[in-house]
Design a protein around this motif. Sequence first.
Motif, PDB file in Angstrom:
ATOM      1  N   GLU A  14       0.640  -1.221   0.024  1.00  0.00           N
ATOM      2  CA  GLU A  14       0.711  -0.446  -0.187  1.00  0.00           C
ATOM      3  C   GLU A  14       0.869   1.397  -0.395  1.00  0.00           C
ATOM      4  O   GLU A  14       2.238   1.019   0.935  1.00  0.00           O
ATOM      5  CB  GLU A  14      -0.925   0.582   1.144  1.00  0.00           C
ATOM      6  CG  GLU A  14      -0.011  -0.399   2.765  1.00  0.00           C
ATOM      7  CD  GLU A  14      -1.148   0.311   3.874  1.00  0.00           C
ATOM      8  OE1 GLU A  14      -2.607   0.839   3.606  1.00  0.00           O
ATOM      9  OE2 GLU A  14      -0.947  -0.095   4.793  1.00  0.00           O
ATOM     10  N   ILE A  15       0.166   2.323  -0.271  1.00  0.00           N
ATOM     11  CA  ILE A  15       0.832   3.590  -0.647  1.00  0.00           C
ATOM     12  C   ILE A  15       0.032   4.103  -0.259  1.00  0.00           C
ATOM     13  O   ILE A  15      -1.035   4.873  -0.459  1.00  0.00           O
ATOM     14  CB  ILE A  15       1.945   4.181  -1.956  1.00  0.00           C
ATOM     15  CG1 ILE A  15       2.975   3.281  -2.783  1.00  0.00           C
ATOM     16  CG2 ILE A  15       2.148   5.804  -2.504  1.00  0.00           C
ATOM     17  CD1 ILE A  15       3.296   3.381  -4.445  1.00  0.00           C
ATOM     18  N   GLU A  47      -4.583   8.288  -0.211  1.00  0.00           N
ATOM     19  CA  GLU A  47      -4.443  10.169  -0.179  1.00  0.00           C
ATOM     20  C   GLU A  47      -4.996  10.681   0.904  1.00  0.00           C
ATOM     21  O   GLU A  47      -5.696  10.014   1.179  1.00  0.00           O
ATOM     22  CB  GLU A  47      -4.715  10.695  -1.554  1.00  0.00           C
ATOM     23  CG  GLU A  47      -3.860  11.807  -1.047  1.00  0.00           C
ATOM     24  CD  GLU A  47      -4.007  13.407  -2.387  1.00  0.00           C
ATOM     25  OE1 GLU A  47      -3.760  13.965  -2.614  1.00  0.00           O
ATOM     26  OE2 GLU A  47      -4.876  12.389  -3.079  1.00  0.00           O
ATOM     27  N   ILE A  48      -4.367  11.322   2.301  1.00  0.00           N
ATOM     28  CA  ILE A  48      -4.512  11.693   3.028  1.00  0.00           C
ATOM     29  C   ILE A  48      -4.250  13.256   3.048  1.00  0.00           C
ATOM     30  O   ILE A  48      -3.189  13.675   3.182  1.00  0.00           O
ATOM     31  CB  ILE A  48      -3.607  10.262   4.631  1.00  0.00           C
ATOM     32  CG1 ILE A  48      -3.821  10.132   4.417  1.00  0.00           C
ATOM     33  CG2 ILE A  48      -4.774  11.532   6.070  1.00  0.00           C
ATOM     34  CD1 ILE A  48      -5.199   8.607   4.147  1.00  0.00           C
ATOM     35  N   ILE A  62       3.689  12.493   7.845  1.00  0.00           N
ATOM     36  CA  ILE A  62       4.034  11.816   7.663  1.00  0.00           C
ATOM     37  C   ILE A  62       3.304  10.174   9.006  1.00  0.00           C
ATOM     38  O   ILE A  62       2.847   9.266   8.835  1.00  0.00           O
ATOM     39  CB  ILE A  62       6.144  10.908   8.805  1.00  0.00           C
ATOM     40  CG1 ILE A  62       6.466  11.702   7.266  1.00  0.00           C
ATOM     41  CG2 ILE A  62       6.005   9.300   8.618  1.00  0.00           C
ATOM     42  CD1 ILE A  62       8.108  11.257   7.607  1.00  0.00           C
ATOM     43  N   GLN A  63       3.298  11.271  10.147  1.00  0.00           N
ATOM     44  CA  GLN A  63       2.221  10.383  11.302  1.00  0.00           C
ATOM     45  C   GLN A  63       1.324   9.888  10.788  1.00  0.00           C
ATOM     46  O   GLN A  63       0.301   8.922  11.718  1.00  0.00           O
ATOM     47  CB  GLN A  63       2.756  11.119  12.620  1.00  0.00           C
ATOM     48  CG  GLN A  63       1.926  10.478  13.553  1.00  0.00           C
ATOM     49  CD  GLN A  63       2.125   9.200  14.116  1.00  0.00           C
ATOM     50  OE1 GLN A  63       3.459   8.085  13.534  1.00  0.00           O
ATOM     51  NE2 GLN A  63       1.726   8.149  14.837  1.00  0.00           N
ATOM     52  N   ALA A  67      -0.832   6.460  10.778  1.00  0.00           N
ATOM     53  CA  ALA A  67      -1.953   6.208  10.690  1.00  0.00           C
ATOM     54  C   ALA A  67      -2.994   5.982  10.197  1.00  0.00           C
ATOM     55  O   ALA A  67      -3.704   5.237  10.513  1.00  0.00           O
ATOM     56  CB  ALA A  67      -2.928   7.208  11.631  1.00  0.00           C
ATOM     57  N   ALA A  68      -3.145   6.311   8.705  1.00  0.00           N
ATOM     58  CA  ALA A  68      -3.868   5.716   7.655  1.00  0.00           C
ATOM     59  C   ALA A  68      -3.178   4.273   7.468  1.00  0.00           C
ATOM     60  O   ALA A  68      -4.436   3.672   6.569  1.00  0.00           O
ATOM     61  CB  ALA A  68      -4.204   6.486   7.134  1.00  0.00           C
TER      62      ALA A  68
END
Length: 199
Positions: A14-15, A47-48, A62-63, A67-68
């Motif tokens: 997963e990316i 994508e977050i 990054i955190q 988390a996702a």
Amino acid sequence: RSLCAQDYDLSRVEIVGANPHSPDGLSEELKKIQMETALRGGPAFKEILVDGAHFRNRGYLIQRAFAASKEELVIGMDCDLVLPPDFLARLAPVVSANPGRIVGVYRNFLKPGTTEKILGGEIDPIARFGELLAEDGEEEQGYRGILGYCQALGREAWGKVGYPEEFDNIAQSDVAFVERLQRIGITPLFLKDLRVLHL
């Protein structure tokens, strides 16, 4: 793209990208790459979107991505890296076999002119990876081995300390993350024979 070109089972990958509502076309680029690779069976993309006020806070971004994510092996990685096609196949077993380590690789710095040609589509860095390894505009002593641009470790270890979010700049949270891990007994391990290209 070099993550999507791995000699590896991409259905296991997963990316996750954390995007502070950037105006540089990141969302569109991620969708483009996802469409290019979907027919080959992966990887999964997430994508977050985070508040644009955090665009300088690398640790915060990054955190949020961590988390996702959901996989057990986590790699915090800069987007300006080009990976060899056997990168995941070689890195994953080392991380799995060394739960008490944070694993890093060495990087070869490409010259600015080469980077411009890559970004302009004149050079395919994946197809010419071996050739480009011969080009190495090394930075000041020490930067090659700083565990920041590529940090691989198990999910449990990452979760115990979390990525530092107190720095509102680029170059401190990665070093502080390694220091946090060392305080709980997670020590660095560099794979000097596994190199990436750094634009």
